[in-house]
Design an enzyme around this catalytic site. Structure first.
Site, PDB file in Angstrom:
ATOM      1  N   CYS A  66       3.846   6.697  19.931  1.00  0.00           N
ATOM      2  CA  CYS A  66       4.903   6.850  21.106  1.00  0.00           C
ATOM      3  C   CYS A  66       5.818   7.804  20.407  1.00  0.00           C
ATOM      4  CB  CYS A  66       5.199   5.538  21.623  1.00  0.00           C
ATOM      5  SG  CYS A  66       5.868   5.920  23.177  1.00  0.00           S
ATOM      6  N   GLN A  95      -7.878  -0.128   3.134  1.00  0.00           N
ATOM      7  CA  GLN A  95      -8.786  -0.822   4.513  1.00  0.00           C
ATOM      8  C   GLN A  95     -10.185  -1.033   3.796  1.00  0.00           C
ATOM      9  OE1 GLN A  95      -7.728  -1.767   7.045  1.00  0.00           O
ATOM     10  NE2 GLN A  95      -5.771  -0.686   7.319  1.00  0.00           N
ATOM     11  N   SER A 150      -3.743  -3.445  -0.758  1.00  0.00           N
ATOM     12  CA  SER A 150      -2.687  -3.806  -0.160  1.00  0.00           C
ATOM     13  C   SER A 150      -2.992  -5.361   0.246  1.00  0.00           C
ATOM     14  CB  SER A 150      -2.140  -3.193   1.183  1.00  0.00           C
ATOM     15  OG  SER A 150      -1.197  -3.958   1.827  1.00  0.00           O
ATOM     16  N   GLY A 198       0.755  -1.047   0.068  1.00  0.00           N
ATOM     17  CA  GLY A 198       0.032   0.002   0.026  1.00  0.00           C
ATOM     18  C   GLY A 198       0.894   1.318   0.140  1.00  0.00           C
ATOM     19  N   THR A 199       1.809   1.256   0.806  1.00  0.00           N
ATOM     20  CA  THR A 199       2.762   2.538   0.830  1.00  0.00           C
ATOM     21  C   THR A 199       3.325   2.874  -0.382  1.00  0.00           C
ATOM     22  OG1 THR A 199       3.064   2.056   3.193  1.00  0.00           O
ATOM     23  CG2 THR A 199       4.537   3.366   2.132  1.00  0.00           C
ATOM     24  N   ASN A 224      -8.219   4.156   8.330  1.00  0.00           N
ATOM     25  CA  ASN A 224      -7.665   2.854   8.972  1.00  0.00           C
ATOM     26  C   ASN A 224      -7.855   2.824  10.617  1.00  0.00           C
ATOM     27  OD1 ASN A 224      -5.816   4.828   8.269  1.00  0.00           O
ATOM     28  ND2 ASN A 224      -4.357   4.015   9.737  1.00  0.00           N
ATOM     29  N   HIS A 266      -1.593  -7.643   2.299  1.00  0.00           N
ATOM     30  CA  HIS A 266      -1.537  -8.282   3.884  1.00  0.00           C
ATOM     31  C   HIS A 266      -2.833  -7.806   4.510  1.00  0.00           C
ATOM     32  CE1 HIS A 266      -0.031  -5.009   6.271  1.00  0.00           C
ATOM     33  NE2 HIS A 266       0.385  -4.318   5.177  1.00  0.00           N
ATOM     34  N   THR A 303      11.992  -6.730 -10.402  1.00  0.00           N
ATOM     35  CA  THR A 303      11.666  -8.172 -10.680  1.00  0.00           C
ATOM     36  C   THR A 303      10.397  -8.505  -9.854  1.00  0.00           C
ATOM     37  OG1 THR A 303      13.851  -8.983 -11.179  1.00  0.00           O
ATOM     38  CG2 THR A 303      12.134 -10.738 -10.316  1.00  0.00           C
TER      39      THR A 303
HETATM   40  N1  PLP Z   1      -3.380   3.049   3.648  1.00  0.00           N
HETATM   41  C1  PLP Z   1      -3.978   2.532   4.485  1.00  0.00           C
HETATM   42  C2  PLP Z   1      -5.399   3.128   4.729  1.00  0.00           C
HETATM   43  C3  PLP Z   1      -3.447   1.946   5.475  1.00  0.00           C
HETATM   44  O1  PLP Z   1      -4.284   1.407   6.581  1.00  0.00           O
HETATM   45  C4  PLP Z   1      -2.086   1.131   5.427  1.00  0.00           C
HETATM   46  C5  PLP Z   1      -1.669   0.071   6.220  1.00  0.00           C
HETATM   47  O2  PLP Z   1      -2.259   0.113   7.344  1.00  0.00           O
HETATM   48  C6  PLP Z   1      -1.370   1.572   4.170  1.00  0.00           C
HETATM   49  C7  PLP Z   1      -1.982   2.662   3.265  1.00  0.00           C
HETATM   50  C8  PLP Z   1       0.043   0.810   4.015  1.00  0.00           C
HETATM   51  O3  PLP Z   1      -0.029  -0.356   3.284  1.00  0.00           O
HETATM   52  P1  PLP Z   1       1.299  -1.232   3.517  1.00  0.00           P
HETATM   53  O4  PLP Z   1       1.346  -1.615   4.877  1.00  0.00           O
HETATM   54  O5  PLP Z   1       0.981  -2.332   2.417  1.00  0.00           O
HETATM   55  O6  PLP Z   1       2.311  -0.542   2.978  1.00  0.00           O
END
Ligand code: PLP
Length: 390
Positions: A325, A178, A198, A71-72, A150, A200, A236
């Protein structure tokens, strides 16, 4: 007793079917999908099958799916790739409650000289839609809005937002990390040009994700290398993880078709109601009628989230907080701050996120353990006077 895992917005367990689907690609089918020999072509074929499943989950065509590392990366690629494709525009419109993959990126862009508008939300987490509409200008290169938050699960009205963007010819990116697998998504009726998911979060492994790149979206790659993923994402491919992602997407679509998420919503609602009945100083944050089916954010007034999480963990309950934190002090999350949640509530906010694997028994146990922990911590901090004082 195995842990009661109520932290599925952080990550999910890899489904057994997903694990089985991935295994050959770490063993005998280890080829590089760019290779012309039979092992390479077997890997290539597996990626294309996965692409079909991921596309089907969100109503896209396989060609519109670009695999990434998660996702990132997809979020970063959407924003940076669009800005690179529109060199004369440097304005980004986003919201004040995005995940750090968007929020921190936008803060960095602003520090580097881009113009960024962070549109606010109200105390229920709803987007200020008039503010959003007013923020769009001729200089706006991209708007980026999350589908589901999230921390609270609160949903944004993506179709309405897309209409506003499309009317001005501004590409909309949706962070649907999410939402995918929890709600039916159809990119064709949604109107977004770009959309992130994403692996996972839907019972596939960490380290894979996808960016939907709709027809007509202008996007430049942000890294340089080979020709993988239509030159948009060189490198890759993580074959086994992508295969797992495909299988997880197939299972998620099956579950959505069967209506399995309504069972999850029933469990979540039982947890919400039960905790608020048993703990008089607990409060649900965000509009309870407009959330993903699996998420609830509950504030335990005047308690510290970290203390609650540690105590819950000792009792076998895994949850999360909206606090980060930093240098020894717990800062309430930017999401709860943007919602205007009072400090005494925000500091004690705990996110419980369920999945299709969550059972009735686990919710029963959570409804016993969480109130015990909350009352014990409250008594330690003289919170037991609370009811009497009110
Ligand atoms: N965007 C949202 C709304 C998320 O909740 C998350 C992960 O918690 C991400 C992006 C990032 O995804 P990833 O953990 O696959 O990089």
């Amino acid at each position: 007793m195995p842990p009661i895992y109520l932290d599925n917005n952080s990550t999910t367990r890899v489904a057994p079917e997903v694990l089985a689907a991935m295994e050959p690609y770490w063993r005998e089918q280890f080829g590089n999908p760019s290779s012309l020999h039979l092992l390479g072509q077997a890997a290539r074929h597996a990626i294309e099958v996965a692409r079909e499943h991921v596309a089907a989950l969100i109503g896209a065509t396989p060609r519109e799916i670009v695999f990434t590392s998660g996702g990132t990366e997809s979020d970063n690629l959407a924003i940076l790739g669009t800005l690179a494709a529109y060199p004369t525009k440097n304005h980004v419109v986003t919201t004040a409650v995005e995940h750090p993959a968007i929020h921190s990126l936008c803060e960095r862009l602003a520090a580097q000289g881009a113009r960024v508008t962070f549109v606010g939300v109200d105390i229920d987490g709803h987007l200020n839609i008039d503010e959003f509409a007013a923020a769009l200008t001729d200089g706006t290169a991209i708007a980026s809005v999350m589908y589901a938050n999230n921390e609270t699960g609160v949903l944004f009205p993506i179709r309405e937002i897309a209409e506003l963007c499309n009317a001005r010819g501004i590409p909309l990116h949706v962070d649907a990390v999410q939402a995918a697998g929890k709600l039916p998504i159809d990119v064709k009726t949604l109107g977004a040009k770009l959309l992130t998911i994403s692996a996972h979060k839907i019972h596939a492994p960490k380290g894979a994700g996808a960016l939907y790149v709709g027809r007509g979206a202008r996007l430049r790659s942000t890294q340089v290398g080979g020709h993988q993923e239509r030159d948009i994402r060189p490198g890759t491919e993580n074959v086994a993880a992508i295969v797992g992602f495909g299988e997880a997407a197939r299972l998620a679509k099956e579950r959505l078709t069967r209506g399995d998420m309504s069972r999850v919503a029933t469990l979540r609602d039982r947890l919400d109601r039960g905790l608020c009945e048993r703990v008089p100083f607990a409060r649900v944050l965000g509009d309870p009628a407009n959330r993903t089916p699996n998420t609830t954010s509950i504030a335990f007034e005047s308690l510290e989230a970290e203390a609650i999480l540690v105590a819950l963990s000792e009792r076998g309950v895994c949850a999360s907080s909206g606090s980060a934190c930093s240098s020894g002090s717990l800062e309430p999350s930017h999401v709860l701050k943007a919602m205007g949640i009072p400090q005494a509530l925000a500091h004690g906010a705990i996110r419980f996120s369920l999945s299709v694997e969550t059972t009735d028994d686990e919710i029963d146990d959570a409804l016993r353990i969480v109130p015990e922990v909350a009352h014990r911590l409250a008594s330690l901090t003289a919170r037991t006077d609370y009811a009497a004082k009110r």
